[in-house]
Each structure stands twice: as C-alpha cells, then as structure tokens.
Design a protein around this motif. Structure first.
Motif, PDB file in Angstrom:
ATOM      1  N   THR A  80     -17.791  -5.619   2.375  1.00 38.09           N
ATOM      2  CA  THR A  80     -16.364  -5.746   2.079  1.00 38.09           C
ATOM      3  C   THR A  80     -15.530  -5.074   3.161  1.00 38.09           C
ATOM      4  N   ASP A  81     -14.289  -5.507   3.249  1.00 37.29           N
ATOM      5  CA  ASP A  81     -13.305  -4.822   4.092  1.00 37.29           C
ATOM      6  C   ASP A  81     -12.133  -4.428   3.202  1.00 37.29           C
ATOM      7  N   PRO A  82     -11.444  -3.336   3.525  1.00 37.68           N
ATOM      8  CA  PRO A  82     -10.311  -2.918   2.695  1.00 37.68           C
ATOM      9  C   PRO A  82      -9.079  -3.794   2.957  1.00 37.68           C
ATOM     10  N   LEU A  83      -8.673  -4.538   1.934  1.00 37.45           N
ATOM     11  CA  LEU A  83      -7.564  -5.487   2.070  1.00 37.45           C
ATOM     12  C   LEU A  83      -6.273  -4.884   1.507  1.00 37.45           C
ATOM     13  N   ILE A  84      -5.225  -4.928   2.306  1.00 40.29           N
ATOM     14  CA  ILE A  84      -3.921  -4.470   1.803  1.00 40.29           C
ATOM     15  C   ILE A  84      -2.882  -5.573   2.035  1.00 40.29           C
ATOM     16  N   GLU A  85      -1.750  -5.475   1.328  1.00 42.54           N
ATOM     17  CA  GLU A  85      -0.704  -6.477   1.489  1.00 42.54           C
ATOM     18  C   GLU A  85       0.591  -5.763   1.848  1.00 42.54           C
ATOM     19  N   CYS A  86       1.298  -6.291   2.839  1.00 47.79           N
ATOM     20  CA  CYS A  86       2.589  -5.718   3.220  1.00 47.79           C
ATOM     21  C   CYS A  86       3.606  -6.103   2.133  1.00 47.79           C
ATOM     22  N   LYS A  87       4.304  -5.109   1.570  1.00 48.47           N
ATOM     23  CA  LYS A  87       5.222  -5.405   0.459  1.00 48.47           C
ATOM     24  C   LYS A  87       6.481  -6.114   0.936  1.00 48.47           C
ATOM     25  N   LYS A  88       6.723  -6.062   2.260  1.00 48.20           N
ATOM     26  CA  LYS A  88       7.936  -6.701   2.779  1.00 48.20           C
ATOM     27  C   LYS A  88       7.703  -8.195   3.081  1.00 48.20           C
ATOM     28  N   CYS A  89       6.636  -8.503   3.841  1.00 47.36           N
ATOM     29  CA  CYS A  89       6.442  -9.906   4.244  1.00 47.36           C
ATOM     30  C   CYS A  89       5.237 -10.554   3.564  1.00 47.36           C
ATOM     31  N   ASN A  90       4.536  -9.828   2.717  1.00 49.07           N
ATOM     32  CA  ASN A  90       3.363 -10.317   1.980  1.00 49.07           C
ATOM     33  C   ASN A  90       2.174 -10.715   2.844  1.00 49.07           C
ATOM     34  N   ASP A  91       2.177 -10.299   4.098  1.00 53.54           N
ATOM     35  CA  ASP A  91       1.019 -10.546   4.950  1.00 53.54           C
ATOM     36  C   ASP A  91      -0.150  -9.721   4.448  1.00 53.54           C
ATOM     37  N   ARG A  92      -1.346 -10.326   4.486  1.00 62.39           N
ATOM     38  CA  ARG A  92      -2.535  -9.567   4.073  1.00 62.39           C
ATOM     39  C   ARG A  92      -3.293  -9.144   5.308  1.00 62.39           C
ATOM     40  N   LEU A  93      -3.722  -7.921   5.330  1.00 62.02           N
ATOM     41  CA  LEU A  93      -4.424  -7.433   6.509  1.00 62.02           C
ATOM     42  C   LEU A  93      -5.426  -6.344   6.164  1.00 62.02           C
TER      43      LEU A  93
END
Ligand code: GAP
Length: 449
Positions: A80-93
C-alpha cells in the motif's frame, strides 16, 4: 527529458498508449525501434544471467495467480501507499510525495487523513464477479518463482545455491504518476530469486550488488550517474532484512533503477504455511531440511530503457560534419552500445537511380540481415541518411557506390567517430561482427579514409 520524449515518439521508440483517444496516464506502447531496443536489453540480461550460468534457470509464469498467493506474500496487507486528498482541489496524491506541505496542483495546505491504498489491480476469474473469484494482476514477478520453487528445483535437479530468473510484466496502480517511463502502471521486470544456505546470505547479497552494478556499466551507463542507496532499517519492506537500491541520476533527480533485497526465508515459509506444502529444501549430502534464504536482485526494464536513452543522447549544435547542408543544424547521436542498438547496420546505396548500385545494395542487405539487425535506406542525400541513422543509434552504415560495382568493396562508417574504412564484401560480416563485439574501429587494421 522533453527531448528524449520527443525523439522517442518521432522515431518510433515509445508512443503514449491509445494516443488517438488522448492517451492514458502512466501507460506507454513501445514502437518498432523501442521494441528492438527493449528486446536487446532483455536478451543481453538473459544471456548474462541465465544462458551463461549453470545454476540459474528461467521460468515464464502466468500473470494471474491463485489469490491466496497475495495473502501469503503480504501484498494484500502491505502493498500500500499512503493516499491523501487535497481539500481545496480534491487531487489525490501520495503523502510521501508532498513537498513543503503543499499540494503540487493548487498549493493548498489542507489534506485529508492518509488512508492505505492497495496498489494491486483487482480482477475476477470467470463470469461471477464476487470476492470468491477475485484475484490480482501480479505486482511483481517474484512470487511465481517462490510458488514454483520445489517444481523447478526438482525438475532441474538444482542444488543450493541456485537461482530462478524471470522477465515479465507487472502491474501497479500507482497513485502519482509522471516522469514518463519511470513510474508506470504496467511495467516489466527482470528478477532473480537466488536461494542460498542461511548464514551465507550476506556474502551472496554483496555478490549480487556487484553483479547488478557491473551489468549496468556494461550496458553503457556511466559510473558517475549511478549510486548505491542503503535502505534504513525502519523503512525496509515487510519481507526484507536488507535492501540496497542502485539509483540513476535521471533529469528529475536520483531514482531507483534496481534493487537487491535479502528476503530471508520469509516467502518460502509463508507459502509453506498458506499452502500446507513443505517447501523446505533437502541438502543432497547431509539430508538436512531447511528453508533457504533468498537474495533477490531485481530491475525494471522500462527504467533501464529510459536511462539508456538519456545516457546515450548527445547533441552537437551546428553538426559534426561541416558540409553546407549540415551547417547550423543540430545533430543528434544516440550512443547506444552496439549490441543494444535497434539497428546495427544501415545499408545505403549511394544513389537510387542506378540499377546496378541498387541491385548490389540489395544483395549486401540480404547477406547482412541474416546476421545483424539491418535497415535499408535509399531516401535522400547520403549525409542526411547518415544522420537519420546516428539519431537512432545505428552502429555502422555500409555504403554501396560506383566503385563497389568495379571492385566489390564498400565503405563502412562508424556512428561515433564518423571514421570510414573500405572493406571487401566477403569480409563484411566478420568486420561488422568484430565491431559489435567491441573492437575499436581504428584497431581493425584498415586505413581510415
Ligand atoms: N520483487 C521485488 C520488487 O518488485 P520493487 O523495488 O518494488 O521490487 C523492482 O520493483 C523494480 O521494478 C524497481 O527497481 C524498478 O526498476 C521497477 N519498478 C517498480 N515500480 C515501477 C513502476 N511503477 N514503473 C516502472 N518501473 C517500476
């Protein structure tokens, strides 16, 4: 990097996958020249690590496997990799790819909590799409070498230390992509699982780091663009006692080209437990049963392909030949090792409107293509044709001219030095063979024209 991407597309090395539909992120197709180069890389690897070694054998296993494999290997739990989402533009990274706490798309600084995202592609075996029939596209070739350990060892009557090698596709649903062939969702690996006596693992680990590094040097990578990276204990994969990466200096920074891991007896023990089969090895003399330790040297074909293009790429502003036509033009030379170049020989009739020259050129082409990867090119001025070949790494050009008709000799031109020699047609195959085996052009014994 942009120059490489553009050359690769223009000359048919690499295309974006399904380009007519706008492409797909992190998927690429190898074109005609790319296929030749990639096959040459794989052949040289196979020759060195399988053909030339008595104790390493190869397999070619299925990509889809029994789903239990991925539970036993730890991939369901840990890949697995740690997935986060930007709360401003909803990009996942990927959390570990965020620099200075800022979203690379919008600069936002507020992210969701990290979730573990499994990188394996899920699919189904048969028509019923439920959990019972689910499996994964393999994320590494390694596991089939463990599941086949006993079958290979017994059928090939191998004794520790021995290796199982495999080249093949692997699939990873990477969260962040980019950097061209570096981070793909469909990639190709070349791996060896080398089974050794516990206690001898550290010696073999060092041995394989040296072998892997030497392979890259022999394929043409420059020592100064390579370095070793020792993984700190706390960031080792779940199966590894020690991992050293061989990194290459890509234009975007140092990146992993290959790795050597000491997988201990983790995999064989896990598969024994999950399959209820005894995967221990029996020593032929002492009859002692034990789980061998595994040293795993692995590399990605696509990353090596990219490194070789970057390493070989050279531009000469204004051109190397000072003819009127070449002046002010940029010349590109792809200095690939002769055994890797997509075409080793270009056969060029000096003119295309003299039937006897063309006939002779065709005869030479037919003779050479049996032994070498050859291209026949009669379109345009000879200087342009030389440069077209230089740009794709063609090692030598063989030119058939008016004198050829009289004395059965041809001119051979060297890509890197542009030196030319005159060779008789019956000696052509042996001369080109010597060049491909690394004999220096100037040491062939012919006067340089
Ligand atoms: N069996 C061990 C294993 O798979 P890894 O470091 O995850 O180890 C091995 O992968 C090699 O595969 C890497 O060194 C790299 O060259 C290549 N590779 C891994 N992920 C890749 C990706 N997304 N795109 C291209 N190549 C990749």
């Amino acid at each position: 990097m942009n120059k490489i991407i553009s050359l690769a597309k223009r000359r048919g090395f690499v295309f974006p996958s399904s380009e007519i539909y706008g492409g797909v992120e992190a998927l690429f197709d190898y074109g005609p020249l790319g296929t030749l180069l990639k096959n040459n890389i794989k052949r040289e690897w196979f020759k060195r690590f399988v053909q030339q070694r008595e104790e390493v054998v190869a397999i070619d296993a299925s990509i889809l496997m029994n789903p239990k494999v991925w539970e036993a290997s730890g991939h369901v739990q840990n890949f697995t990799d740690p997935l986060i989402e930007c709360k401003k533009c909803n990009d996942r990274l990927r959390e570990d790819h965020v620099q200075d706490g800022k979203c690379p798309s919008c600069g936002g600084k507020d992210f969701t909590e990290a979730k573990n995202f499994n990188l394996m592609f899920k699919t189904f075996l048969g028509p019923v799409q439920d959990d019972k029939n689910a499996t994964f596209l393999r994320p590494e070739t390694a596991q089939s070498m463990f599941t086949n350990f006993k079958l290979v060892q017994e059928s090939s009557r191998l004794q520790v230390p021995f290796g199982i090698a495999q080249q093949g596709k692997a699939f990873r649903n990477e969260i962040t992509t980019g950097n061209y062939l570096f981070r793909l969702r469909e990639l190709e690996q070349m791996e060896i699982e080398y089974f050794v006596k516990p206690g001898e693992d550290e010696k073999w680990f060092d041995y394989w780091v040296k072998e892997w590094r030497q392979f890259f040097l022999d394929m043409g990578l420059n020592e100064k663009n390579m370095r070793l990276y020792e993984h700190p204990k706390e960031s080792l994969s779940h199966y590894s006692k020690r991992t050293v990466d061989i990194e290459y200096k890509f234009p975007f920074g140092w990146g992993e080209l290959a790795g050597i891991a000491n997988r201990t007896d983790f995999d064989l023990k896990q598969h024994s437990q999950f399959s209820d089969q005894d995967l221990r090895y029996t020593d032929a003399e002492s009859k002692e049963k034990y789980y061998p330790f595994v040293i795993e040297p692995t590399m990605g074909v696509d990353r090596l392909f990219l490194a070789l293009l970057l390493e070989g790429y050279e531009e000469v502003q204004g051109g190397r030949t000072k003819t009127t036509e070449a002046t002010k033009e940029m010349e590109t030379i792809l200095k690939l090792k002769p055994l890797l170049a997509p075409f080793q020989v270009a056969v060029l009739p000096l003119v295309k409107n003299k039937p006897d020259v063309v006939k002779k050129a065709r005869e030479v082409f037919d003779m050479l293509k049996v032994n070498f990867s050859c291209q026949y090119d009669e379109a345009g001025a000879i200087g342009r044709r030389y440069r077209r070949g230089d740009e794709i790494g063609t090692v030598v050009s063989v030119t058939i001219d008016f004198d050829t008709i009289k004395d059965d000799t041809v001119t051979i031109r060297d890509r890197d030095t542009m030196a030319q020699i005159r060779v008789s047609i019956p000696r052509l195959v042996e001369t080109i063979s010597a060049l491909l085996q690394g004999v220096d052009f100037k040491s062939l014994g012919y006067p340089i024209l």
